[in-house]
Design a protein around this motif. Sequence first.
Motif, PDB file in Angstrom:
ATOM      1  N   VAL A  51      18.936  35.374  60.074  1.00  0.00           N
ATOM      2  CA  VAL A  51      20.079  35.421  58.658  1.00  0.00           C
ATOM      3  C   VAL A  51      21.191  34.205  58.745  1.00  0.00           C
ATOM      4  O   VAL A  51      22.038  34.020  59.284  1.00  0.00           O
ATOM      5  CB  VAL A  51      21.172  36.880  59.112  1.00  0.00           C
ATOM      6  N   ASP A  52      21.185  33.488  57.675  1.00  0.00           N
ATOM      7  CA  ASP A  52      21.212  32.220  56.880  1.00  0.00           C
ATOM      8  C   ASP A  52      22.644  33.175  56.400  1.00  0.00           C
ATOM      9  O   ASP A  52      21.561  32.726  54.935  1.00  0.00           O
ATOM     10  CB  ASP A  52      20.450  31.285  56.688  1.00  0.00           C
ATOM     11  N   GLN A  53      23.603  32.936  56.192  1.00  0.00           N
ATOM     12  CA  GLN A  53      24.933  32.971  55.029  1.00  0.00           C
ATOM     13  C   GLN A  53      25.120  32.086  54.880  1.00  0.00           C
ATOM     14  O   GLN A  53      25.893  31.702  53.929  1.00  0.00           O
ATOM     15  CB  GLN A  53      25.401  34.412  55.592  1.00  0.00           C
ATOM     16  N   ASP A  54      25.019  30.857  55.573  1.00  0.00           N
ATOM     17  CA  ASP A  54      25.872  29.425  55.707  1.00  0.00           C
ATOM     18  C   ASP A  54      25.026  28.625  54.376  1.00  0.00           C
ATOM     19  O   ASP A  54      25.856  27.916  54.017  1.00  0.00           O
ATOM     20  CB  ASP A  54      26.126  28.726  56.900  1.00  0.00           C
ATOM     21  N   ARG A  55      23.643  28.812  54.405  1.00  0.00           N
ATOM     22  CA  ARG A  55      23.427  27.909  54.205  1.00  0.00           C
ATOM     23  C   ARG A  55      23.669  26.642  54.030  1.00  0.00           C
ATOM     24  O   ARG A  55      23.729  25.755  52.620  1.00  0.00           O
ATOM     25  CB  ARG A  55      23.116  28.100  52.525  1.00  0.00           C
ATOM     26  N   SER A  56      23.529  25.795  55.018  1.00  0.00           N
ATOM     27  CA  SER A  56      24.531  24.359  54.901  1.00  0.00           C
ATOM     28  C   SER A  56      23.292  23.006  55.479  1.00  0.00           C
ATOM     29  O   SER A  56      22.305  23.875  55.707  1.00  0.00           O
ATOM     30  CB  SER A  56      25.610  24.050  55.672  1.00  0.00           C
ATOM     31  N   ALA A  57      23.726  22.700  55.997  1.00  0.00           N
ATOM     32  CA  ALA A  57      22.429  21.596  56.130  1.00  0.00           C
ATOM     33  C   ALA A  57      22.235  22.193  57.729  1.00  0.00           C
ATOM     34  O   ALA A  57      21.428  21.605  58.730  1.00  0.00           O
ATOM     35  CB  ALA A  57      23.454  20.211  56.249  1.00  0.00           C
ATOM     36  N   MET A  58      23.774  22.107  58.660  1.00  0.00           N
ATOM     37  CA  MET A  58      24.057  23.289  59.698  1.00  0.00           C
ATOM     38  C   MET A  58      23.062  24.087  60.562  1.00  0.00           C
ATOM     39  O   MET A  58      22.046  24.432  61.287  1.00  0.00           O
ATOM     40  CB  MET A  58      25.213  22.403  60.262  1.00  0.00           C
ATOM     41  N   SER A  59      23.004  24.547  59.027  1.00  0.00           N
ATOM     42  CA  SER A  59      21.937  26.222  59.735  1.00  0.00           C
ATOM     43  C   SER A  59      20.672  26.123  58.832  1.00  0.00           C
ATOM     44  O   SER A  59      19.903  27.195  59.880  1.00  0.00           O
ATOM     45  CB  SER A  59      22.163  27.074  58.222  1.00  0.00           C
ATOM     46  N   ARG A  60      20.629  24.631  58.192  1.00  0.00           N
ATOM     47  CA  ARG A  60      19.595  24.905  58.525  1.00  0.00           C
ATOM     48  C   ARG A  60      18.537  23.875  59.453  1.00  0.00           C
ATOM     49  O   ARG A  60      16.891  24.472  60.164  1.00  0.00           O
ATOM     50  CB  ARG A  60      18.842  24.217  57.253  1.00  0.00           C
ATOM     51  N   GLN A  61      19.671  22.974  60.351  1.00  0.00           N
ATOM     52  CA  GLN A  61      18.833  22.385  61.155  1.00  0.00           C
ATOM     53  C   GLN A  61      19.022  23.577  62.969  1.00  0.00           C
ATOM     54  O   GLN A  61      17.298  23.486  63.095  1.00  0.00           O
ATOM     55  CB  GLN A  61      19.577  21.675  62.132  1.00  0.00           C
ATOM     56  N   LEU A  62      19.775  24.225  62.602  1.00  0.00           N
ATOM     57  CA  LEU A  62      19.461  25.293  63.772  1.00  0.00           C
ATOM     58  C   LEU A  62      18.375  26.125  63.158  1.00  0.00           C
ATOM     59  O   LEU A  62      17.625  26.673  64.393  1.00  0.00           O
ATOM     60  CB  LEU A  62      21.076  26.547  63.282  1.00  0.00           C
ATOM     61  N   VAL A  74      10.045  32.373  64.244  1.00  0.00           N
ATOM     62  CA  VAL A  74      10.677  32.875  63.379  1.00  0.00           C
ATOM     63  C   VAL A  74       9.749  33.457  62.281  1.00  0.00           C
ATOM     64  O   VAL A  74       9.044  33.401  61.543  1.00  0.00           O
ATOM     65  CB  VAL A  74      11.560  31.663  63.031  1.00  0.00           C
ATOM     66  N   ILE A  75      10.047  35.081  62.011  1.00  0.00           N
ATOM     67  CA  ILE A  75       8.892  35.249  60.538  1.00  0.00           C
ATOM     68  C   ILE A  75       9.919  35.543  60.071  1.00  0.00           C
ATOM     69  O   ILE A  75       9.351  36.352  58.145  1.00  0.00           O
ATOM     70  CB  ILE A  75       8.180  37.026  61.660  1.00  0.00           C
ATOM     71  N   ALA A  76      11.131  36.108  59.524  1.00  0.00           N
ATOM     72  CA  ALA A  76      12.270  36.270  58.653  1.00  0.00           C
ATOM     73  C   ALA A  76      13.456  35.279  58.389  1.00  0.00           C
ATOM     74  O   ALA A  76      13.768  35.104  59.525  1.00  0.00           O
ATOM     75  CB  ALA A  76      12.082  37.724  58.190  1.00  0.00           C
ATOM     76  N   VAL A  77      13.597  34.122  57.480  1.00  0.00           N
ATOM     77  CA  VAL A  77      14.960  33.709  57.147  1.00  0.00           C
ATOM     78  C   VAL A  77      15.126  34.403  56.050  1.00  0.00           C
ATOM     79  O   VAL A  77      14.632  34.711  55.414  1.00  0.00           O
ATOM     80  CB  VAL A  77      14.797  32.929  56.694  1.00  0.00           C
ATOM     81  N   THR A  78      16.541  34.922  55.912  1.00  0.00           N
ATOM     82  CA  THR A  78      17.428  35.885  55.081  1.00  0.00           C
ATOM     83  C   THR A  78      18.698  35.432  54.925  1.00  0.00           C
ATOM     84  O   THR A  78      19.234  35.627  56.200  1.00  0.00           O
ATOM     85  CB  THR A  78      16.567  37.431  55.327  1.00  0.00           C
ATOM     86  N   PRO A  79      19.708  35.756  54.011  1.00  0.00           N
ATOM     87  CA  PRO A  79      20.869  35.620  54.197  1.00  0.00           C
ATOM     88  C   PRO A  79      21.318  37.697  54.150  1.00  0.00           C
ATOM     89  O   PRO A  79      22.298  37.362  54.303  1.00  0.00           O
ATOM     90  CB  PRO A  79      21.471  35.374  52.859  1.00  0.00           C
ATOM     91  N   ASP A  80      20.387  38.320  53.944  1.00  0.00           N
ATOM     92  CA  ASP A  80      20.812  39.211  54.301  1.00  0.00           C
ATOM     93  C   ASP A  80      20.918  40.035  55.924  1.00  0.00           C
ATOM     94  O   ASP A  80      19.531  40.131  55.953  1.00  0.00           O
ATOM     95  CB  ASP A  80      20.191  40.481  52.679  1.00  0.00           C
ATOM     96  N   ILE A  98      21.986  35.033  64.192  1.00  0.00           N
ATOM     97  CA  ILE A  98      23.107  35.741  62.959  1.00  0.00           C
ATOM     98  C   ILE A  98      24.286  34.296  62.310  1.00  0.00           C
ATOM     99  O   ILE A  98      24.669  33.959  63.180  1.00  0.00           O
ATOM    100  CB  ILE A  98      24.188  37.140  62.734  1.00  0.00           C
ATOM    101  N   LEU A  99      24.301  33.650  61.647  1.00  0.00           N
ATOM    102  CA  LEU A  99      24.450  32.911  60.524  1.00  0.00           C
ATOM    103  C   LEU A  99      25.685  32.683  59.470  1.00  0.00           C
ATOM    104  O   LEU A  99      25.329  32.398  58.511  1.00  0.00           O
ATOM    105  CB  LEU A  99      24.344  30.958  60.237  1.00  0.00           C
ATOM    106  N   PRO A 100      27.132  32.778  60.260  1.00  0.00           N
ATOM    107  CA  PRO A 100      27.769  33.034  59.713  1.00  0.00           C
ATOM    108  C   PRO A 100      28.227  32.695  58.569  1.00  0.00           C
ATOM    109  O   PRO A 100      28.185  30.840  58.265  1.00  0.00           O
ATOM    110  CB  PRO A 100      29.476  33.630  59.640  1.00  0.00           C
ATOM    111  N   ASP A 101      28.647  32.244  57.059  1.00  0.00           N
ATOM    112  CA  ASP A 101      29.289  31.253  56.122  1.00  0.00           C
ATOM    113  C   ASP A 101      30.385  31.153  56.600  1.00  0.00           C
ATOM    114  O   ASP A 101      31.060  31.077  57.645  1.00  0.00           O
ATOM    115  CB  ASP A 101      29.468  32.652  55.178  1.00  0.00           C
ATOM    116  N   GLY A 102      30.302  29.618  56.392  1.00  0.00           N
ATOM    117  CA  GLY A 102      31.842  28.912  56.882  1.00  0.00           C
ATOM    118  C   GLY A 102      31.627  27.864  58.094  1.00  0.00           C
ATOM    119  O   GLY A 102      32.116  27.537  58.551  1.00  0.00           O
TER     120      GLY A 102
END
Lengths: 383, 393
Positions: A51-62, A74-80, A98-102
């Motif tokens: 669950v990628d709520q940050d959508r940053s370079a770092m969250s994409r790296q993770l 990993v079968i799904a990447v979603t912000p929800d 879960i990668l939170p915003d910020g």
Amino acid sequence: MMWPAFLATWRAMLTDKGALTLLFIGGIIYSFFYPLPYSTEIVQRVPVAVVDQDRSAMSRQLTRFAMAHPSLRVIAVTPDLPVAQDLLWRDEVMGVLILPDGLQTDVLAGRAAHAQVAGNGLYLMLNKVALNGLAEVVGTVSAGIELKRLGAGTPSTVQANQQRSPIVFDAVPLFNVKEGYGAYVVPGVATLIVQQTLLIGMTMLFGTWYQRKSFPVAGKRTADGYIGMLLAFACVAFLNCCYFFGFVFWFQDYPRGGNFGGMLLLLVLFSLAEAAFGMLLGMLFRTRERGTQLMIATSMPVLFLAGLTWPVSSMPVVLQWLRWLLPSTAGIQGFVALNQMGASLYEIRHEVAGLLALLVACVALGWWRWRKIDETVVDLNKA
Amino acid sequence: MNDADKGPVSALAREWTRLRGDFWDFGMLSWIPVVLCGMLWLVFSSGIARDLPIVVIDNDNSTLSRQLTRWLDASPGIEVAAKVASSDAALHRLRERTAFGYLLIPNDFEQKLLGGRQATVQWLYNAQFSSHAGALLRDVRTVSTTLSAGIEMTARAKKGMSGVQAAAQFEPIRTTLNSLYNENTSYEAFLTLALMPAMLQIFIVVAVVTSIGRELRDGTVPQWLASANGSWLRAVGAKLLFPLLAYVALALLYLLFFSLARGWAVAGSLPALLLSMLLLVLAYCGLATLLIAATLSLRLALSGAAFITAPAFAFAGQAFPLMAMPAPARAWAQALPLTHYLQLQTKYWLAGAPWRYGVQEMLILAGFAIGCGAVGVFLLARRANAPAAWGRA
């Protein structure tokens, strides 16, 4: 009188189709059937969602690191978050990162950032793999950031690394070194299978003899007759154990061959105890199928009481004592210690003493019941 | 009132008399399952393994190594049973099963750490006792990591960093680990709850097979059928009714006990869970009918019951996951109603899923009940009322 009783019992076992199947075929079927689900031994590629709520370079790296991790898929990447919950309820994923915003902002600002890792705690093995895998992913990325920072202030990367985690924890599995699930469960269950098939077969024979009022040994109930029958049944347990410990463990490639001499000695004791226990039990029921009905239902409690899959010290005290009334308790623990761990006889002294005590008690009680079997019944070998 | 209406009553009455007259058969519908399930619960009632014994080989005998040992002992899952001098002594404890692992602290442990270098501790554990070892590994690693972090923080503080600054630097991204639906990964929630239905299915199949199989063994099929006015549906129905009632009651008892007395409240849809339980009982009634109808022999059907129901838990995917099983094992697992029921139970009871997440599994269970039951009754009607089918031992 002993050898005629021994031979008559063998004849009775071999001429009863039902008993024959249970005593000699049942173990062979189970020996292939029971290990089947565990043949892959370990769990890999556990499905997870990010669950990628940050959508940053770092969250994409993770996310990339999670995709590359060998024990995860990993079968799904979603912000929800609800999407992840839905996947969990559908059993399609067993863990969520879960990668939170910020997240990236916090890290860049030098504040502690938080990632959440959740696994499905109702499937313990999958939960463990998912949690460990995802934690490693975050740990690796986190360590990379930290090393870069430390690298700025310390002369070498080696030194930086040493500063980062002073104590290195090195975990080494012993005995079941591949940590296979089958290698863990099946050796214990093997002894249980030997016990349960023997007890079902024996109670079936005794029930039939009572129903037909015919015993393999007619006339006066002598000690010789009792001993002859006991030895015949003990042979069955002995042979079945030899098959499991000799062939099955080798065929399935489980850890084995620890203490052969000790194993042989415990095997003799175990076989005699099982036979005496089975005779006592057999003289309790009066119909052919009665023992079978009860024995099917007791298999699971009997296994868990042995203390292989759940620590004995965590059982209520009364069960810690009562469990010794079953030959399987000492048998499972003793044989696993001897065969898989190479224990000495001294190291299984409690099991040896337990089986000896059980043998003496079962023979005493069994002999007492044996003499009460009606003398007038016919010898089924002559009838 | 015509004769057809009296039919089921007399078939039921006949079955009831028979049950009341048989101590063990009646026991299999009443106290025996309660006693055995109760015993299983007792085994796992503590939920989490506490104070598992380990030993420590402390080659350093320094302030830090003694601190590590003390922290280990203070951890609720661990009891440091002894300090031993050598690996041989430790292995002896492992083989004796009076310890399930040992920690090896090297002789330069404190010296290295105080000098700002890394020191390695080795944790050697008995992997043959996998669940013991799993619980211990988690706790021993936590203690070692905590001590490690403390040393690192102290080193930073010495360099003049503030506590907060040091903490943020030392782990830029923190991880919170969460075991959903079962925070403490309690065995009571994960294992006992799943073991109860596994016991239930054994009892159902044995009871139904016994009650129908006895008529075949004793050659009393004509009387049995006559008591049901010649209707096979009623005859089988009368056989199924008492096991059905008994095991639905047992299922409810187990639901009430764990949800009310033990505090594992039903987090998801309660009606869906109740319906799933009913479907489980019905599915196994159907399966058992088919089993005895196909074999026409009490002994063979009981052997079949042993083969299908006793190892079913191993295949059900709760302890060892379905996704890691080879295809034939997975196929067998899918052919067992228990596998589908346990997925429903996990979802509805503890994971808190709404009813719609289990429709597929419920349809499968209903399919088992109706399909196996119908084929079973059909086979009985075709083959059971013939002397050739009786008396097989």
